[in-house]
Design an enzyme around this catalytic site. Structure first.
Site, PDB file in Angstrom:
ATOM      1  N   LYS A   1      -0.732  -5.294  21.131  1.00 36.92           N
ATOM      2  CA  LYS A   1      -1.889  -4.484  20.751  1.00 36.92           C
ATOM      3  C   LYS A   1      -2.046  -4.555  19.239  1.00 36.92           C
ATOM      4  O   LYS A   1      -1.179  -4.117  18.479  1.00 36.92           O
ATOM      5  CB  LYS A   1      -1.681  -3.038  21.205  1.00 36.92           C
ATOM      6  CG  LYS A   1      -2.881  -2.132  20.961  1.00 36.92           C
ATOM      7  CD  LYS A   1      -2.619  -0.753  21.561  1.00 36.92           C
ATOM      8  CE  LYS A   1      -3.803   0.176  21.416  1.00 36.92           C
ATOM      9  NZ  LYS A   1      -3.559   1.495  22.045  1.00 36.92           N
TER      10      LYS A   1
ATOM     11  N   ASP B   1      -6.380  11.788  26.933  1.00 26.77           N
ATOM     12  CA  ASP B   1      -7.415  10.818  27.334  1.00 26.77           C
ATOM     13  C   ASP B   1      -7.042  10.146  28.655  1.00 26.77           C
ATOM     14  O   ASP B   1      -7.024   8.917  28.760  1.00 26.77           O
ATOM     15  CB  ASP B   1      -7.617   9.771  26.235  1.00 26.77           C
ATOM     16  CG  ASP B   1      -8.952   9.029  26.359  1.00 26.77           C
ATOM     17  OD1 ASP B   1      -9.844   9.535  27.073  1.00 26.77           O
ATOM     18  OD2 ASP B   1      -9.104   7.958  25.743  1.00 26.77           O
TER      19      ASP B   1
ATOM     20  N   LEU C   1      -6.566 -10.046  26.268  1.00 24.45           N
ATOM     21  CA  LEU C   1      -6.478  -9.373  27.569  1.00 24.45           C
ATOM     22  C   LEU C   1      -7.479  -8.234  27.698  1.00 24.45           C
ATOM     23  O   LEU C   1      -7.909  -7.891  28.793  1.00 24.45           O
ATOM     24  CB  LEU C   1      -5.061  -8.830  27.783  1.00 24.45           C
ATOM     25  CG  LEU C   1      -3.929  -9.862  27.817  1.00 24.45           C
ATOM     26  CD1 LEU C   1      -2.581  -9.152  27.907  1.00 24.45           C
ATOM     27  CD2 LEU C   1      -4.108 -10.805  29.002  1.00 24.45           C
TER      28      LEU C   1
END
Length: 469
Positions: A240, A335, A215
């Protein structure tokens, strides 16, 4: 003139043959040596405002160079001033990072510095950059060096002696040779302080069909599509997987696991479980079917509707409010950017990627840490080595809010000027362009001729002002 070709804190130089070379400003080094256009970061972090009397910095001059004027970067201008005077105003202001001197006019600069250049057109101009005093370069007294070296030598001798002694004792008590075995670390959910399902590597390998459908990917991980049976219900998931489990990647993994394990909010991506088995480190998330906000926002074909964009901005703001003020332990994401905001099947915005985040203690309002995040979204505190607070996320959100409002990236190297009679010109940097439109009373230009936005000018103005603030 094309700005920021060499990224933040880069120095662009060219000759008459029109070849361009990128290098870093003094005391900065490349973010990615293989790609100089990505810009630079400080080689040594220092808080210039910690104590002006300690002499922890100096000003270095770069002859025949300049940092062209822009409405946001130049926050003070001094006229009829010489080289020493320009140096002095930089040194006396701990928040000033640089200055340009041209025709006896000194332009003091704030961070970030995006367009330093050295060309045939900059002859006679001088740029000044504030740098930390490095003992190896800047002549710290020899006596101090000698003392340091003597202490280091004594320490090494002592350490070596102790090492020999302990080695002899180990051989005496354990004479048989032993084979070195790699330490395997397999913590379960209770040991690391979270309560999520712990999957086996085999389960996730089968759920993702051998990690066959990717992905997306980041600096330290790749994300794969999967289909998992949870309590007799088929659930689509995103897995992940750390791409290279070095010490740094393992730390990022554990940070993300611990931090998101403490959160539960509709505007944060939901973690379903994890896997730590042998050398495999994986996180299992709910699938966000519409991908990253960056992909949705910057499509070339069509800009998302104004109502879509405003709801996304408000959703991200709610998520940040939760992290900063509503968690038992405040969390600084560190972030915030469109790539780290994901959209579910109904286009609800959810903050993701907590690998760089920082936890604050209950009675703590700020923390000290090394610079982290993405150039363009970094708050000035990171580059001044100042204490970090949740405000660094707010700065990043402000940049992203302008991107959402205007449907434009924070920096576009290929930006061209719009051709219209009443247009006052465009700018490479989104913040500069927006600030110029506000100052000239042409906020309508930011609407990009969208009737829905033009009918909601009050909200447009509020979003723009919050973004600039």
């Amino acid at each position: 003139m094309v700005n920021a070709v060499c990224g933040a804190y880069g120095l662009c130089s060219s000759n008459d043959n029109e070849t361009v070379n990128c290098e870093c400003l003094p005391s900065y080094v490349f973010l990615d040596p293989s790609n100089p256009t990505k810009g630079c970061h400080p080689e040594t972090m220092i808080n210039f405002c910690a104590d002006l009397s300690t002499g922890n910095s100096r000003v270095e001059a770069i002859k025949d160079s300049d940092m062209p004027y822009n409405e946001v970067g130049d926050y003070e201008i001094y006229r009829d001033i010489d080289e020493e005077g320009c140096k002095k105003v930089v040194m006396e202001d701990c928040y000033a990072m640089a200055a340009s001197l041209f025709n006896r006019t000194c332009y003091k600069k704030r961070t970030p510095i995006l367009n330093a250049r050295k060309t045939s057109m900059t002859k006679g101009s001088i740029s000044f950059i504030k740098v930390p005093i490095n003992s190896a370069k800047d002549g710290i007294p020899t006596k101090k060096k000698s003392n340091t070296r003597a202490h280091l030598t004594a320490g090494l001798i002592t350490s070596s002696s102790l090492a020999v002694l302990f080695g002899a004792l180990a051989l005496y008590y354990h004479p048989a040779p032993r084979r070195l075995v790699r330490r395997e670390w397999n913590p379960n959910s209770s040991r690391i302080g979270i309560n999520f399902r712990e999957f086996t590597y085999k389960e996730l390998h089968e759920a993702t069909n051998g990690f066959s459908k990717q992905l997306g990917k980041g600096a330290s991980a790749k994300v794969y599509f999967g289909n998992l049976n949870l309590k007799d219900v088929q659930v689509e998931i995103a897995v992940k997987r750390m791409a290279d489990v070095a010490e740094k990647s393992e730390k990022v993994f554990m940070t993300e696991l611990r931090i998101i394990g403490r959160t539960h909010h509709k505007n944060l991506v939901k973690l379903l479980g994890f896997c730590i088995e042998d050398n495999h480190f994986l996180l299992v998330y709910e699938l966000m079917k519409n991908g990253a906000l960056s992909e949705f926002l910057f499509k070339e074909e069509m800009l998302p509707t104004w109502s879509h964009r405003t709801e996304m901005a408000l959703g991200i703001a709610r998520g940040l409010l939760y992290l900063h003020e509503e968690c038992d332990t405040p969390i600084i994401h560190c972030d915030i950017k469109p790539q780290n905001v994901l959209l579910d099947s109904k286009y609800n915005a959810k903050i993701s990627d907590f690998g760089l985040s920082k936890l604050l203690k209950k009675d703590q309002t700020r923390t000290d840490t090394c610079a982290r995040g993405t150039v363009g979204y970094l708050a000035p505190e990171w580059l001044r080595n100042a204490p970090i607070t949740p405000k660094v996320d707010i700065f990043s959100f402000g940049v992203m809010l302008l991107e959402i409002t205007c449907g434009r990236r924070h920096i576009e190297l290929s930006r061209v000027e719009e051709e219209s009679e009443d247009d006052e010109g465009d700018d490479l940097l989104l913040v500069n362009w927006v600030a110029g439109c506000v100052r000239s009373g042409r906020i309508d230009k930011l609407a990009r001729r969208d009737p829905e936005v033009l009918n909601d000018v009050q909200r447009l103005e509020r979003f723009v002002k919050v973004g600039l603030w």
